[in-house]
Design a protein around this motif. Structure first.
Motif, short mmCIF file in Angstrom:
data_model
loop_
_atom_site.label_atom_id
_atom_site.label_comp_id
_atom_site.label_asym_id
_atom_site.label_seq_id
_atom_site.Cartn_x
_atom_site.Cartn_y
_atom_site.Cartn_z
N ALA A 80 0.82 -1.21 0.00
CA ALA A 80 0.00 0.00 0.00
C ALA A 80 0.85 1.26 0.00
N ALA A 81 2.01 1.23 0.70
CA ALA A 81 2.86 2.43 0.76
C ALA A 81 3.41 2.78 -0.63
N VAL A 82 3.80 1.74 -1.38
CA VAL A 82 4.30 1.98 -2.74
C VAL A 82 3.19 2.51 -3.63
N GLU A 83 2.00 1.91 -3.51
CA GLU A 83 0.87 2.39 -4.31
C GLU A 83 0.57 3.86 -4.00
N GLU A 84 0.66 4.23 -2.73
CA GLU A 84 0.39 5.63 -2.34
C GLU A 84 1.40 6.58 -2.97
N ARG A 85 2.68 6.16 -2.97
CA ARG A 85 3.70 7.02 -3.58
C ARG A 85 3.53 7.10 -5.09
N VAL A 86 3.17 5.98 -5.71
CA VAL A 86 2.93 5.97 -7.15
C VAL A 86 1.76 6.89 -7.50
N ALA A 87 0.68 6.79 -6.73
CA ALA A 87 -0.48 7.64 -6.97
C ALA A 87 -0.13 9.12 -6.82
N GLN A 88 0.67 9.44 -5.78
CA GLN A 88 1.06 10.84 -5.58
C GLN A 88 1.94 11.33 -6.72
N ALA A 89 2.86 10.49 -7.17
CA ALA A 89 3.75 10.88 -8.27
C ALA A 89 2.96 11.14 -9.54
N VAL A 90 1.95 10.31 -9.81
CA VAL A 90 1.13 10.51 -11.01
C VAL A 90 0.31 11.79 -10.90
N LYS A 91 -0.28 12.03 -9.74
CA LYS A 91 -1.05 13.26 -9.54
C LYS A 91 -0.15 14.49 -9.71
N ASP A 92 1.02 14.44 -9.09
CA ASP A 92 1.95 15.57 -9.18
C ASP A 92 2.29 15.87 -10.64
N ALA A 93 2.57 14.82 -11.40
CA ALA A 93 2.97 15.00 -12.79
C ALA A 93 1.81 15.54 -13.63
N LEU A 94 0.62 15.02 -13.43
CA LEU A 94 -0.53 15.42 -14.24
C LEU A 94 -1.02 16.82 -13.91
N PHE A 95 -0.79 17.27 -12.70
CA PHE A 95 -1.27 18.60 -12.34
C PHE A 95 -0.18 19.66 -12.43
N GLY A 96 0.92 19.35 -13.09
CA GLY A 96 1.84 20.40 -13.56
C GLY A 96 3.01 20.76 -12.69
N THR A 97 2.94 20.60 -11.39
CA THR A 97 4.06 21.03 -10.56
C THR A 97 4.90 19.85 -10.06
N GLY A 98 4.62 18.66 -10.58
CA GLY A 98 5.45 17.51 -10.27
C GLY A 98 5.60 17.29 -8.78
N SER A 99 6.79 16.86 -8.36
CA SER A 99 7.04 16.58 -6.95
C SER A 99 7.03 17.84 -6.10
N LEU A 100 7.04 19.01 -6.73
CA LEU A 100 6.95 20.25 -5.98
C LEU A 100 5.55 20.45 -5.40
N GLU A 101 4.58 19.71 -5.94
CA GLU A 101 3.19 19.88 -5.50
C GLU A 101 3.06 19.73 -3.99
N ARG A 102 3.75 18.76 -3.41
CA ARG A 102 3.62 18.52 -1.98
C ARG A 102 4.16 19.68 -1.16
N LEU A 103 5.27 20.26 -1.61
CA LEU A 103 5.84 21.40 -0.89
C LEU A 103 4.95 22.63 -1.05
N ASN A 133 12.93 16.36 0.99
CA ASN A 133 13.17 15.22 0.10
C ASN A 133 13.47 15.67 -1.32
N PRO A 134 14.11 14.82 -2.12
CA PRO A 134 14.35 15.16 -3.54
C PRO A 134 13.05 15.45 -4.26
N VAL A 135 13.13 16.33 -5.26
CA VAL A 135 11.95 16.66 -6.06
C VAL A 135 11.99 16.01 -7.43
N ALA A 136 13.08 15.31 -7.74
CA ALA A 136 13.20 14.58 -8.99
C ALA A 136 14.29 13.52 -8.81
N THR A 137 14.30 12.54 -9.68
CA THR A 137 15.30 11.47 -9.56
C THR A 137 16.61 11.82 -10.24
#
Length: 450
Positions: A80-103, A133-137
């Protein structure tokens, strides 16, 4: 640690990254298909809330499909933890601000500084820095994220590559992003957030920027249509104070705002300011043509019948048309400028004028400034260095050769906050009284009359 983030130093595994890429691709394709179906049916495009709900539904369906596929193939099902991170990564990417969305979703974060994809620092409202945390790989992925953000900026061409290694833009939430590459060791970006997009004088008092007495004085300056330049260092709150001043402008006045990058957003509040034209400078295109600077926009703005012209920040040749605007019937105009002291504002104005195409002499510049600017308001930090405050207010009197003559009517007190000092001129007192300032109050008795 921000909610929903992995522990510092944890990066997605290759399989997790691959899964996120696959799910993102499938969700994006289905989202496009769904949008096409709505269009064919004559339905309007989804708003942001509906689109996010649709993405959430599609994400759940795709992740469920991946679980069923793994079971059918006898593979290990991701937890479930991996699924949650995957879901967040997809949302971040689709809504334009990527991993910056959380910050950006963290209300306590004021500045975000990225010195490479995995070196991320944030500054909170109390002025404390912490690592995040990192905002990109990879830095290459960070570049792509910045380009994605640029592509979604009002359809304007904003390159970010070795040929144009800087980028300055406004994010959907109103934050200001500046990114650089090629001239730095690693790709770097800085995001400055505005925590008070609709500031007022009452808000400045609540925040401790000024007291009630000074707020009443500043309110009267705006209502008496005094031309004001707000000075101060970086990140000291100049834009917030300018917004508070603009809040005191009557709603029946026509405003033209000019900015390097949209930040003021006075046109967004149609109840407070229903008649606003907001203009933004434009970068040259890939052929080096089509650039429009703030100086040109000020000239254009003067042809648009403004009651007041507001320049978000004076930083170059626009100082001359701005002063011309202030001295030819557009009283009550406002601007900000970087300066370490209130007196230093005049030096900065002169240095910008000297670099402008007109190449004005110091004496000519001072005459221009003295005829245009009525007051300088300066911001600094209190004695503890922990709170932004107005520390000085100067009334411009005249020009004398290489000097602009001014009276410091408010000067820094023992704690760094502004306290009444030199008296105002009689003419100014009369103007402020007519604008509603209670001159006879005991709180103002220390001023006297010049």
């Amino acid at each position: 640690m921000s909610q929903g983030l992995m522990p510092f130093g944890v990066v997605p595994s290759p399989n997790e990254k691959e899964l996120a890429g696959l799910v993102r691709q499938r969700v994006a394709a289905r989202l496009a298909e769904y949008a096409g179906e709505r269009e064919s049916a004559g339905l309007p495009a989804e708003n942001e809330v509906s689109r996010r709900a649709t993405v959430g539904r599609l994400l759940a369906e795709e992740l469920g499909a991946q679980r069923r596929l793994a079971l059918a193939n006898g593979s290990q099902v991701v937890d479930a933890a991996v699924e949650e991170r995957v879901a967040q990564a997809v949302k971040d990417a689709l809504f334009g601000t990527g991993s910056l969305e959380r910050l950006l979703a963290d209300a306590s974060v004021e500045n975000i500084c990225v010195n490479g994809c995995d070196v991320v620092w944030v500054k909170d409202a109390a002025g404390q820095w912490r690592r995040e945390n990192p905002v990109a790989t990879s830095d290459a992925e960070l570049v792509e994220l910045v380009r994605t953000l640029a592509a979604g900026t009002s359809g304007e061409e904003r390159r970010f590559d070795r040929g144009m290694p800087r980028l300055n833009l406004q994010l959907p939430d109103g934050s200001r992003l500046f990114a650089v590459m090629a001239v730095t060791g690693r790709v770097s970006l800085t995001i400055r957030r505005h925590r008070f997009p609709t500031a007022s004088m009452a808000e400045l008092v609540r925040l401790g920027v000024c007291d009630q007495q000074l707020a009443a004085f500043l309110r009267a300056l705006v209502r008496a249509r005094k031309n004001i330049v707000i000075g101060g260092g970086t990140n000291v709150g100049k834009t917030t104070v300018l917004r508070a001043f603009a809040h005191e402008i009557p709603p029946d006045e026509r405003l033209v705002t000019i900015e390097d990058t949209f930040e003021l957003a006075l046109d967004a509040d149609t109840r407070a300011h229903p008649n606003v034209v907001a203009m933004q400078a434009r970068e040259p295109n890939i052929e080096g043509k089509g650039g429009i600077d703030q100086a040109e926009l000020v000239r254009w703005g003067l042809r648009m019948s403004p009651d007041r012209v507001i320049v978000g920040e004076i930083r170059g040749a626009e100082v001359i048309p701005m002063c011309n605007a202030m001295s030819q019937g557009n009283d009550g105009s406002l601007s900000t400028i970087h300066a370490s002291t209130s007196r230093g504002v005049f030096t900065k104005l002169a240095s910008y004028a000297a670099q402008a195409p007109e190449r004005l002499s110091l004496e000519a510049t001072n005459l221009m400034v003295a005829s245009a600017v009525h007051f300088v308001v300066h911001l600094g930090w209190d004695a503890t260095g922990g709170r932004r405050v107005i520390d000085s207010v100067r009334e411009v009197i005249d020009a004398d050769g290489t000097q602009v003559v001014s009276n410091e009517v408010y000067r820094p007190g023992p704690d760094g906050r502004a306290v009444p000092a030199a008296p105002l001129r009689t003419e100014t007192l009369h103007d402020l009284a007519a604008a509603g300032l209670e001159i006879e109050e005991a709180a103002f008795s220390s001023w006297g009359v010049a």
